[in-house]
Write an enzyme that holds these catalytic residues in place. Structure first.
Site: not given
Lengths: 338, 338
Positions: B41-45, B95, B137, B164, B214, B252, B254, B257, B283
């Site tokens: 991710d660009s890191g805008g958020y 962004d 956006q 956003g 994500d 499950c 995994c 579990c 898990h």
């Protein structure tokens, strides 16, 4: 990584989650999903270092939990009952651990009580598939160590531990007391030095005849960023590792060193990322496991003496003052918060 | 567990350990020893939620690190340079993220700037082996979302993200804006809903045409003891698990579990033992991975609609108020301490 046995602690498991919980879950092996050997310590050391408001009598010991202050009683009979419920392969007698600076009289009383408790543990044992080891006490007094070893060996245990060392006394004293005590224990039974776990101490202990060690040190220092290498302990927080593409220990074949650069570990510790603690733990346990493997083969090949001097010539141990300070700090923080 | 791609964040990596460190270590894949796909991710958020004292201009954004207060400049050109040095497989445009309750005018300005920055990112790209996704956006204003989708698709990116959202607005709004926006994005390009990661939101997003999600939610709630099950999230701290011999989710497969009882996990969390956090993380990631696997095959089999209604009929989502409180708490704690 080839570890054959883990240690669990009856004191801690009694407080959390409780012995009956583990018993209901099918015992400690099943609870932890660990199918190799387990040794449970009785918790004597923890009662005398972590718990507060202890009242010791011949009957047993009443103490308050270091977690919630709740009151508990432990007796030799109960400690055996608990360890039989947990189901470890090696179990320990209940011992009274004096402080390293206690008087001769006080240490002698604790030793005598430890002997009575050892006998009662032996009588209380119902299962015949667990090896019950006795714990030699006697503090830093060779005379008492002699008495203790003599008394306990006369009772006939399948293994013997040396307790009450590595509790803050100078290293030279640990070594001389170990040496004197181990010589009094039968050679054909495992001899176990409790609470010892730095690489240099393991080598020195082995040289004196010790077969088994236990210690939280490799994993505790790992979580503080200290990695064992053949040159000594190094701390991953050191700026020198910030851009180091090599593993922290290029001679090591563990998962951590095999997979990640020192720079990555430095970054994980810098961010307090949980993965860092795990990777450091894997490395230090691998280091100790590999060290013991080499020690065993050197003994079988008759080359232990040269192995030892080579190892110690390279390995820079933590200096005595730092070591004592760390021990004091650790004991203090345990008393306060753990 | 079959995870095909991980997300890393340029903002975080820029601050620690620094982009040049990772570049010197041979790029992010090598640094993390992860040979599958990576999206950065660009890191805008993060700049607009974690950092302080932001000054945004058309040129870029000046901000102070949330870690040490140091001052940094990011521009569209720099963010591409950084992401090319990191070497991820999918990279993102820079962004500007408005708050969900910002005015129309403010949101429009941020959107226009995001568009200019997207173009500059596109022009700044030198490597041709990384897919640069643009971020739509426009806040909670359908009219702006339309404009944004139209503008960015006209530039021709290999993938489009919806940014956003999931920033504190009611769930119903997240879903309607997602639905309106996704319909404007080309079907033959991946459509990526950023920051969304609860099981129910993934199902709802998929139903609306989203291909990629994500979120730190599955791992973050894991470290707080919340385990996903097909009936909803359960918390391992609940006393009901104290003596439960079964796994936390009997359906499950995994590692967690498959290997451990709920009682063991309850105990690990009670003791704040690091292993607990790892087992919970394993898990929850397995749960999400398995869910996506089922989603994909339901789509291919043409049975997604019934899969969705079955899943949602059983799965009790976290109620809206708890959800918003948690989000606020998380945003607040990030601003204060992270």
């Amino acid at each position: 990584m080839g570890i054959a046995m883990v240690l669990a602690n009856t004191y801690h498991l009694h407080l959390r989650p409780g012995i009956t919980v583990i018993e209901k879950m099918g015992g400690l092996h099943k609870f932890m999903a660990w199918d190799r050997a387990i040794l449970t310590d009785s918790g004597g050391y923890q009662i005398f270092s972590l718990a507060s408001l202890r009242k010791v009598s011949d009957e047993g010991v009443i103490f308050r939990s270091h977690i919630d202050g709740s009151q508990h009683l432990l007796t030799p009979e109960l400690i055996i009952q608990f360890q039989e419920a947990l189901g470890a392969d090696i179990i320990m007698t209940l011992d009274e651990c004096p402080a390293y600076d206690d008087s001769f009289e006080k240490v002698k009383r604790a030793m005598d009580r430890t002997h009575q408790w050892a006998e009662r543990c032996q009588r209380a044992q119902k299962r015949n598939d667990q090896a019950l080891y006795a714990i030699v006490q006697g503090g830093l007094f060779p005379q008492l160590r002699h008495q203790s070893a003599e008394y306990l060996t006369s009772l006939g245990f399948p293994g013997y531990a040396i307790g009450g060392l590595s509790v803050g006394e100078p290293e030279k004293v640990t070594r001389s007391i170990t040496e004197e005590t181990v010589a009094l224990l039968p050679e054909d039974k495992p001899r176990y030095l409790m609470g010892v776990g730095s690489p240099e101490d393991i080598i020195e202990g082995t040289a004196r005849g010790i077969d088994i060690f236990d210690s939280a040190l490799p994993t505790r220092v790992a979580r503080n960023g200290a990695f064992f290498t053949h040159l000594g302990r190094v701390n991953i927080g050191n700026a020198a590792y910030r851009q180091m593409e090599q593993p922290i220990d290029p001679d090591c074949d563990c998962y951590t060193c095999h997979t990640f650069s020192a720079a990555y570990l430095h970054h994980l510790f810098g961010c307090q990322e949980l993965l860092g603690y795990r990777l450091a733990t894997i490395h230090n346990l691998s280091f100790i496991t590999n060290l013991m493997r080499k020690v065993r083969s050197a003994i079988l090949n008759g080359t232990f003496r040269s192995f030892k001097s080579n190892f110690l010539a390279n390995y820079k141990p933590t200096d005595e003052q730092t070591r004592l300070n760390q021990k004091q700090k650790q004991l203090k923080s345990r008393n306060l918060s753990e």
